[in-house]
Enzyme design. Structure first.
Site, PDB file in Angstrom:
ATOM      1  N   ASN A 232       0.844  -1.186   0.000  1.00 46.70           N
ATOM      2  CA  ASN A 232       0.000   0.000   0.000  1.00 46.70           C
ATOM      3  C   ASN A 232       0.878   1.234   0.000  1.00 46.70           C
ATOM      4  O   ASN A 232       2.107   1.144   0.021  1.00 46.70           O
ATOM      5  CB  ASN A 232      -0.949  -0.027   1.205  1.00 46.70           C
ATOM      6  CG  ASN A 232      -0.181  -0.059   2.508  1.00 46.70           C
ATOM      7  OD1 ASN A 232       0.520   0.888   2.844  1.00 46.70           O
ATOM      8  ND2 ASN A 232      -0.279  -1.164   3.232  1.00 46.70           N
ATOM      9  N   ASP A 300      -4.266  -6.043   4.876  1.00 49.89           N
ATOM     10  CA  ASP A 300      -5.341  -6.852   5.455  1.00 49.89           C
ATOM     11  C   ASP A 300      -5.219  -8.318   5.058  1.00 49.89           C
ATOM     12  O   ASP A 300      -5.622  -9.195   5.797  1.00 49.89           O
ATOM     13  CB  ASP A 300      -6.700  -6.313   4.999  1.00 49.89           C
ATOM     14  CG  ASP A 300      -6.970  -4.956   5.627  1.00 49.89           C
ATOM     15  OD1 ASP A 300      -6.684  -4.816   6.823  1.00 49.89           O
ATOM     16  OD2 ASP A 300      -7.424  -4.037   4.913  1.00 49.89           O
ATOM     17  N   LYS A 310       9.678 -16.942  -9.532  1.00 42.96           N
ATOM     18  CA  LYS A 310       8.946 -15.852 -10.188  1.00 42.96           C
ATOM     19  C   LYS A 310       7.858 -16.437 -11.090  1.00 42.96           C
ATOM     20  O   LYS A 310       8.134 -17.327 -11.897  1.00 42.96           O
ATOM     21  CB  LYS A 310       9.932 -15.031 -11.016  1.00 42.96           C
ATOM     22  CG  LYS A 310       9.315 -13.791 -11.602  1.00 42.96           C
ATOM     23  CD  LYS A 310      10.312 -13.025 -12.425  1.00 42.96           C
ATOM     24  CE  LYS A 310       9.606 -11.936 -13.187  1.00 42.96           C
ATOM     25  NZ  LYS A 310      10.437 -11.386 -14.258  1.00 42.96           N
ATOM     26  N   PRO A 327      -3.324 -11.352  10.650  1.00 43.46           N
ATOM     27  CA  PRO A 327      -3.759 -11.096  12.021  1.00 43.46           C
ATOM     28  C   PRO A 327      -3.876  -9.596  12.260  1.00 43.46           C
ATOM     29  O   PRO A 327      -3.138  -8.810  11.671  1.00 43.46           O
ATOM     30  CB  PRO A 327      -2.619 -11.680  12.863  1.00 43.46           C
ATOM     31  CG  PRO A 327      -1.431 -11.703  11.952  1.00 43.46           C
ATOM     32  CD  PRO A 327      -1.975 -11.897  10.563  1.00 43.46           C
ATOM     33  N   ASP A 328      -4.828  -9.202  13.109  1.00 43.84           N
ATOM     34  CA  ASP A 328      -4.957  -7.789  13.473  1.00 43.84           C
ATOM     35  C   ASP A 328      -4.066  -7.540  14.689  1.00 43.84           C
ATOM     36  O   ASP A 328      -4.394  -7.922  15.815  1.00 43.84           O
ATOM     37  CB  ASP A 328      -6.424  -7.456  13.777  1.00 43.84           C
ATOM     38  CG  ASP A 328      -6.617  -5.948  13.881  1.00 43.84           C
ATOM     39  OD1 ASP A 328      -5.762  -5.272  14.487  1.00 43.84           O
ATOM     40  OD2 ASP A 328      -7.622  -5.441  13.341  1.00 43.84           O
ATOM     41  N   ILE A 329      -2.934  -6.910  14.457  1.00 45.58           N
ATOM     42  CA  ILE A 329      -1.920  -6.759  15.506  1.00 45.58           C
ATOM     43  C   ILE A 329      -2.432  -5.821  16.600  1.00 45.58           C
ATOM     44  O   ILE A 329      -2.285  -6.075  17.794  1.00 45.58           O
ATOM     45  CB  ILE A 329      -0.601  -6.233  14.890  1.00 45.58           C
ATOM     46  CG1 ILE A 329      -0.134  -7.215  13.816  1.00 45.58           C
ATOM     47  CG2 ILE A 329       0.470  -6.033  15.957  1.00 45.58           C
ATOM     48  CD1 ILE A 329       0.888  -6.673  12.858  1.00 45.58           C
ATOM     49  N   PHE A 347      -4.673   3.783  14.587  1.00 42.71           N
ATOM     50  CA  PHE A 347      -4.953   4.773  13.556  1.00 42.71           C
ATOM     51  C   PHE A 347      -6.114   4.278  12.701  1.00 42.71           C
ATOM     52  O   PHE A 347      -6.299   3.071  12.552  1.00 42.71           O
ATOM     53  CB  PHE A 347      -3.720   4.991  12.666  1.00 42.71           C
ATOM     54  CG  PHE A 347      -2.792   6.027  13.209  1.00 42.71           C
ATOM     55  CD1 PHE A 347      -2.058   5.776  14.361  1.00 42.71           C
ATOM     56  CD2 PHE A 347      -2.668   7.268  12.595  1.00 42.71           C
ATOM     57  CE1 PHE A 347      -1.209   6.739  14.893  1.00 42.71           C
ATOM     58  CE2 PHE A 347      -1.823   8.232  13.111  1.00 42.71           C
ATOM     59  CZ  PHE A 347      -1.090   7.975  14.260  1.00 42.71           C
ATOM     60  N   LYS A 361     -14.218   1.351  15.147  1.00 44.48           N
ATOM     61  CA  LYS A 361     -12.899   0.712  15.247  1.00 44.48           C
ATOM     62  C   LYS A 361     -12.412   0.680  16.684  1.00 44.48           C
ATOM     63  O   LYS A 361     -11.832  -0.303  17.138  1.00 44.48           O
ATOM     64  CB  LYS A 361     -11.916   1.491  14.376  1.00 44.48           C
ATOM     65  CG  LYS A 361     -10.788   0.657  13.871  1.00 44.48           C
ATOM     66  CD  LYS A 361     -10.134   1.260  12.653  1.00 44.48           C
ATOM     67  CE  LYS A 361     -10.933   0.983  11.388  1.00 44.48           C
ATOM     68  NZ  LYS A 361     -10.308   1.530  10.189  1.00 44.48           N
ATOM     69  N   LYS A 365     -11.670  -2.978  18.128  1.00 48.27           N
ATOM     70  CA  LYS A 365     -10.276  -3.369  18.373  1.00 48.27           C
ATOM     71  C   LYS A 365      -9.938  -3.354  19.856  1.00 48.27           C
ATOM     72  O   LYS A 365      -8.918  -3.889  20.261  1.00 48.27           O
ATOM     73  CB  LYS A 365      -9.329  -2.424  17.627  1.00 48.27           C
ATOM     74  CG  LYS A 365      -9.620  -2.359  16.145  1.00 48.27           C
ATOM     75  CD  LYS A 365      -8.379  -2.440  15.328  1.00 48.27           C
ATOM     76  CE  LYS A 365      -8.716  -2.439  13.852  1.00 48.27           C
ATOM     77  NZ  LYS A 365      -7.615  -2.877  13.024  1.00 48.27           N
TER      78      LYS A 365
END
Ligand code: C5P
Length: 424
Positions: A232, A300, A310, A327-329, A347, A361, A365
Site C-alpha cells: 500500500n 489486510d 517468479k 492477524p490484526d496486531i 490509527f 474501530k 479493536k
C-alpha cells in the site's frame, strides 16, 4: 533465477572518476533488475565521465555528490546516507580514491561516506596497469584489505590507453556476483564494546522518562513471488515521527517498521520487517510496553501460498491469487489479558464517514484511542508532510487542526503521557 539476497538489498554505489564509470551505469541496471535499490554518490571526477542524470534515471533516486548540499536536499546527513545501506560498493575505485580511503581522508562526500559508514565496502578497482602495479597502490590495497574492505577485480585486459595487463574494472555481472557473496555474510562493522549509541534506552528526563513505547510504522509487503508483492501507499512518515517524538520525550522506544525510504529516527531501536506476520512476531517480542501505537498500514490480506519462483506469463491467462486474512496486531495487543500496555493507540485511515468508522474501530479493536485521518485524495492522501487528525476516544471526539506530521507526533505523545499519568 532471482537471487533472494539481492531482492531487497539496499546498495550505496560510490562512483569514482575513471573511464570505467560508464560500466557502473550497467551495474545499476543489473542490480535494479534483481530487485535491489541503489543510491548513487559520485565524486567530482566521476561527473567528468558520466552525468548524474544518467545515474538518476537508472537508479530512480536522486544522485548525491555535494557533501554540504546533502543535508538541505534530502533532510539526510552523510551519516544517515552512509548507514541506510546494506553494503557500500565503490565502482570504479580509482587509484586516487583507494589512496584517499587508505589514508582515511574525508574531503568530499564519497570519502566522508566511506569513513562514516557502518557497513563493509566492496571495491572494484579500475586504473591503468602501471598505476595498479605501483607499490603505492599495492600498499593501499593491502591496507584496505586489512581494514576489512572486499575487492572484486581488477581484470586483465586491454586498457583504454592501449596497454595490456591488470587494471580493467571487473564486468558488471562479476560485481553483481561479488555483491551477492558479500551480502551472504554480515555486512555491519561492529564497534568496540562499550561505545556507540545505546538505541532506545530510556532517559531520566522528559514526560515519558522511564517508560517504554512500541510503535509500528510503514506498510507491510506481502509476497506474491520473489519479486512481486501486495502493498500500500503508506510512507511511514507519521509512524516514524511518533517514534522520534516518544524518544525525544524520554521513552525507551522500539519502532517496528515495514519497508520505507526513511532514515531511522535517532536513538530508537528499529526492527525492520516486511510482512504482517513478521510485524506481529516483532511486536510480540518488543512487548511489554507502557504504550503501544499502531501507526503501520498493515496489509489486510496476504497471498495464501507465495510462489518460491517468479511467476511466468505462460499465455494461459493471469494467475489466480488466493488471499488469507492477516492477524490484526492492534486488536491482539489491545485485548491481551496479561501484559496489555497501559495505553493502546490505533490509527484509522478512512476515505469516508471518518468519525463513525473510528468509533466503531475503537470498540472493535479494544483500544483506548483512535487517531482518525482522511486519506481521501481530496485531503492529500498518503505520503505528504502534513496530517489532519481527529482523536476519538471513550471521552469523546476532538478534531485537531491540520499540522506537520512531526507536530502531530509530538502532540499525540504529549496526550499519551497525560493519559498515562491519569491511568488512560
Ligand atoms: O482495520 P484497519 O486496518 O482500518 O485499522 C487500522 C489500525 O489497525 C491501525 O492502527 C493499524 O496499524 C492497525 N492494524 C493492525 N493490524 C492489522 C490491521 C490494522 O495492527 N492487520
Amino acid at each position: 533465477m532471482i537471487e533472494p539476497t539481492l531482492a531487497r538489498a539496499r546498495i550505496l554505489l560510490i562512483v569514482g572518476g575513471g573511464v570505467a564509470a560508464y560500466k557502473a551505469l550497467d551495474l545499476v541496471r543489473r542490480l535494479r533488475e534483481r530487485g535491489a535499490s541503489v543510491r548513487v554518490a559520485m565524486t567530482a571526477a566521476a561527473r567528468e565521465f558520466v552525468t548524474p542524470l544518467s545515474f538518476e534515471a537508472l537508479s530512480g533516486q536522486p544522485v548525491r555528490f555535494d557533501l554540504f548540499a546533502l543535508t538541505e536536499d534530502s533532510g539526510m546527513g552523510h551519516i544517515e546516507f552512509s548507514r541506510e545501506a546494506d553494503l557500500v560498493v565503490v565502482a570504479p575505485a580509482t587509484a586516487n580514491l583507494l589512496a584517499r580511503m587508505a589514508q582515511g581522508l574525508a574531503d568530499d562526500l564519497a570519502t566522508t561516506t566511506l569513513l562514516a559508514t557502518d557497513k563493509r565496502a566492496l571495491l572494484a578497482p579500475a586504473m591503468n596497469l602501471r598505476m595498479w602495479l605501483h607499490p603505492a597502490t599495492q600498499r593501499n590495497v593491502a591496507t584496505l584489505r586489512g581494514d576489512g574492505a572486499l575487492f572484486v577485480g581488477p581484470d586483465d585486459g586491454e586498457m583504454a590507453c592501449g596497454e595490456y595487463g591488470p587494471g580493467r574494472m571487473a564486468e558488471p555481472l562479476a560485481i553483481v556476483a561479488a555483491i551477492e557473496r558479500a551480502l551472504q555474510e554480515p555486512t555491519a562493522i561492529p564497534l568496540p564494546p562499550g561505545v556507540g549509541a545505546r538505541p532506545g534506552k530510556a532517559q531520566t528526563s522528559g514526560v515519558l522518562a522511564g517508560r517504554r513505547v512500541v510503535v509500528t510504522s510503514g506498510p507491510t509487503q506481502e509476497p506474491i513471488d520473489p519479486v512481486r508483492y501486495l502493498g500500500n501507499r503508506s510512507s511511514g512518515r507519521q509512524g516514524h515521527a511518533i517514534a522520534a517524538a516518544a524518544r525525544a520525550a524520554g521513552a525507551e522506544t522500539i519502532l517496528v517498521s515495514g519497508p520505507t525510504g526513511l532514515p531511522d529516527p535517532p536513538d530508537v531501536a528499529v526492527v525492520r520487517i516486511e510482512t504482517a506476520l513478521e510485524m506481529q512476531a516483532a511486536v510480540r517480542a518488543a512487548l511489554p510496553a507502557d504504550i503501544f501505537i499502531a501507526a503501520a498500514a498493515v496489509a489486510d490480506w496476504r497471498v495464501d501460498r507465495a510462489s518460491e519462483q517468479k511467476l511466468k506469463k505462460r499465455g494461459a491467462g493471469a494467475p489466480t491469487l488466493t488471499l488469507t486474512e492477516n492477524p490484526d496486531i492492534l486488536a491482539e495487543v489491545a485485548t491481551l489479558r496479561k501484559g496489555r500496555p497501559s495505553l493502546v493507540i490505533g490509527f484509522a485511515a478512512e476515505t469516508e464517514n471518518l468519525v463513525d468508522n473510528a468509533r466503531r474501530k475503537l470498540a472493535r479493536k479494544g483500544c483506548d484511542l483512535i487517531v482518525a485521518n482522511s486519506v481521501a485524495a481530496k485531503d492529500g492522501g498518503f505520503g505528504g508532510p502534513d496530517n489532519q487528525a481527529t482523536i476519538v476516544s471513550h471521552d469523546g471526539v476532538e478534531a485537531w487542526p491540520r499540522m506537520a506530521k512531526t507536530e502531530l507526533a509530538s502532540a499525540l505523545i504529549a496526550l499519551a503521557a497525560k493519559r498515562l499519568e491519569k491511568g488512560r
